[in-house]
Design a protein around this motif. Structure first.
Motif, mmCIF file in Angstrom:
data_model
loop_
_atom_site.group_PDB
_atom_site.id
_atom_site.type_symbol
_atom_site.label_atom_id
_atom_site.label_comp_id
_atom_site.label_asym_id
_atom_site.label_seq_id
_atom_site.Cartn_x
_atom_site.Cartn_y
_atom_site.Cartn_z
ATOM 1 N N MET A 83 0.846 -1.186 0.000
ATOM 2 C CA MET A 83 0.000 0.000 0.000
ATOM 3 C C MET A 83 0.884 1.239 0.000
ATOM 4 O O MET A 83 1.620 1.494 0.959
ATOM 5 N N LEU A 86 -0.675 6.315 0.905
ATOM 6 C CA LEU A 86 -1.834 6.100 1.767
ATOM 7 C C LEU A 86 -2.534 7.402 2.113
ATOM 8 O O LEU A 86 -1.892 8.445 2.281
ATOM 9 N N ASP A 90 -8.076 5.561 3.799
ATOM 10 C CA ASP A 90 -7.669 4.158 3.752
ATOM 11 C C ASP A 90 -7.700 3.513 5.134
ATOM 12 O O ASP A 90 -7.510 2.299 5.248
#
Length: 120
Positions: A83, A86, A90
């Motif tokens: 990921m 971010l 999120d």
């Protein structure tokens, strides 16, 4: 039956990165695909990404395309979610899953979840 254990969650500032891992055990030979879902407080669980075992085909939610990458190591029965970039939106509990992926991904087994918090 398949057991799934997630790890790698934590607190990160906006723009940062985290890498989630999910280790599968049990009848992993029956796993056609694996994927990730997430659930924020007060919201329904939503699909994030999935990957097919046979050809590594992937699917992503529009909200994470270009930022998240799903991958798997079939020999180790492990799936990852990288990921990047971010955002506070999120923030959620991220759940690993195992199931089938032909035209769309369907989860049959679930992990316990790992918390991801993105600060502003």
């Amino acid at each position: 039956q398949v057991q799934l254990v997630e790890s790698g969650g934590g607190l990160v500032q906006a723009g940062g990165s985290l890498r989630l891992s999910c280790a599968a055990s049990g009848r992993t030979f029956s796993t056609h695909a694996m994927g990730w879902f997430r659930q924020a407080p007060g919201k329904e669980r939503e699909f994030v990404a999935a990957i097919r075992r046979s050809d590594s085909s992937t699917a992503y939610a529009d909200s994470v395309k270009g930022r998240f990458t799903i991958s798997r190591d079939n020999a180790k029965n492990t799936v990852f979610l990288q990921m990047n970039s971010l955002r506070p939106e999120d923030t959620a509990v991220y759940y690993c899953s195992a199931g089938s992926y032909y035209f769309t991904y369907t989860a049959d087994y679930w992990g316990q979840g790992t918390q991801v918090t993105v600060s502003s």
